[in-house]
Design an enzyme around this catalytic site. Structure first.
Site: not given
Ligand code: NAD
Ligand code: AKB
Length: 319
Positions: A13, A15-17, A39-41, A146, A150
């Site tokens: 994952g 490419l995400g945030q 990433d899946i993308r 969600y 978790k």
């Molecule tokens: P995001 O949505 O920005 O990125 C998730 C990435 O996962 C995406 O790039 C997407 O393409 C990829 N993805 C989706 N399905 C997939 C698959 N089947 N195989 C491979 N890749 C796949 O999420 P994020 O904000 O980077 O979060 C990452 C982790 O941190 C997650 O577990 C999220 O629950 C956790 N988290 C994030 C936040 C936040 O505020 N960003 C807060 C709490 C927890």
């Molecule tokens: C969301 O808003 O879903 C995430 C988180 C707090 O897990 N940023």
């Protein structure tokens, strides 16, 4: 070589945030070739990811996970692939599949190959019955799909640790604020989107949460430092919180954020138009008690609201 493991790191994952920031930080520490982003993308286009190897990987494809691990001598996985809260409520089946089955595949691989895993949790594990300042140990009754996934992953992590000795670690991240990548699919996204809107020509934002919604938040630099620090902590220092450590950054409402932004951008206007995401936010706590992380691995956040606003505006302006 990465410390005692002597192998490479895989980030799912990526490419995400979080991945956009984490991959760069890990490459700065361990070297570009040692950190494989996936990433899946299909195609990465962000400069932070283009600095080293990239593989297309769907975490539901267990055979490919196993193949990558053995072909690339992977020893640690930072497992970030997931569906976040708002998107998860739109498609609960997909959320369950990717968040739980995807994570189980990674844990199975860790068991098979003796890997160490970072698998993040979230403040979404808490529910309406959690005290306003969420303790480390409290009943976990989330109302979002969600949040439920978790909780499942924290429990799964503990089972793999206790039964099979797998070293799995996780943090209950608050809502994360960053400037390197766009955000989507979450409830705390407003606190990132608002900066892009404030810096646009119109300098206007329609906030999807009401002005008094207080949530736990954190600047990405603090979150990345916490992640790497937890993964570098000797295993004996970790307690039963190991798969879901509470960490606290800042806690603020949209109104307080707007007032801080207006100190730098006085013409900025924010309107409040709460949508379905208000319900998810209302089920989460206001702030987080992170005493256990402070005791177990010396966690301490550095960024307050004023510094976050100033960093976001200056970085987005020069981006
Ligand atoms: P995001 O949505 O920005 O990125 C998730 C990435 O996962 C995406 O790039 C997407 O393409 C990829 N993805 C989706 N399905 C997939 C698959 N089947 N195989 C491979 N890749 C796949 O999420 P994020 O904000 O980077 O979060 C990452 C982790 O941190 C997650 O577990 C999220 O629950 C956790 N988290 C994030 C936040 C936040 O505020 N960003 C807060 C709490 C927890
Ligand atoms: C969301 O808003 O879903 C995430 C988180 C707090 O897990 N940023």
């Amino acid at each position: 070589m990465i410390g005692r493991e002597g192998g490479r790191i895989l980030v799912t994952g990526a490419l995400g945030q979080i991945g956009t920031d984490l991959v760069q930080s890990l490459r700065d520490i361990y070297g570009s070739e040692m950190v494989i982003a996936s990433d899946i993308r299909e195609k990465p286009n962000h400069p932070c990811i283009l600095t080293g190897p990239y593989i297309n990987l769907d975490v539901l494809d267990k055979n490919k996970i196993f193949e990558i691990i053995s072909n690339h001598n992977i020893k640690i996985i930072y497992h970030l692939a997931a569906i976040l809260s708002a998107k998860g409520e739109e498609n609960p089946e997909l959320c369950e599949l990717i968040n739980v089955e995807g994570t189980r595949n990674i844990f199975d691989a860790a068991r098979e190959f003796g890997l160490r895993i970072f698998a993040p949790s979230s403040i979404a594990v808490f529910g309406p019955d959690t005290p306003k300042k969420a303790p480390q140990i409290t009943p976990l009754n989330p109302t979002t799909k969600y949040g439920m996934t978790k909780v499942d992953c924290e429990i799964l992590g503990m089972i793999y640790h206790q039964k099979y000795g797998v070293d799995i670690r996780g943090i209950r991240y608050p809502g994360l604020i960053s400037w390197k990548s766009p955000v989507s699919g979450g409830t705390t996204d407003y606190a990132v989107d608002i900066f892009h809107a404030a810096l646009s020509d119109e300098s206007k934002y329609d906030c999807f949460l009401n002005d008094e919604t207080r949530l736990p938040m954190m600047y990405m630099d603090d979150a990345i430092r916490a992640t790497i620090s937890l993964m570098c902590t000797p295993i004996d220092s970790l307690s039963s919180a190991r798969c879901g450590y509470n960490i606290s950054g800042v806690s603020f409402t949209p109104k307080e954020l707007v007032s801080e932004i207006k100190k730098k951008l006085p013409d900025f206007v924010c309107n409040y138009k709460p949508d379905i995401r208000q319900k998810y936010a209302d089920s989460w706590p206001d702030s987080i008690d992170d005493e256990v992380s402070r005791n177990d691995w010396n966690w301490q956040s550095r960024f307050d609201l004023e510094t976050i606003v100033s960093e976001m505006i200056s970085n987005l302006k020069s981006d």
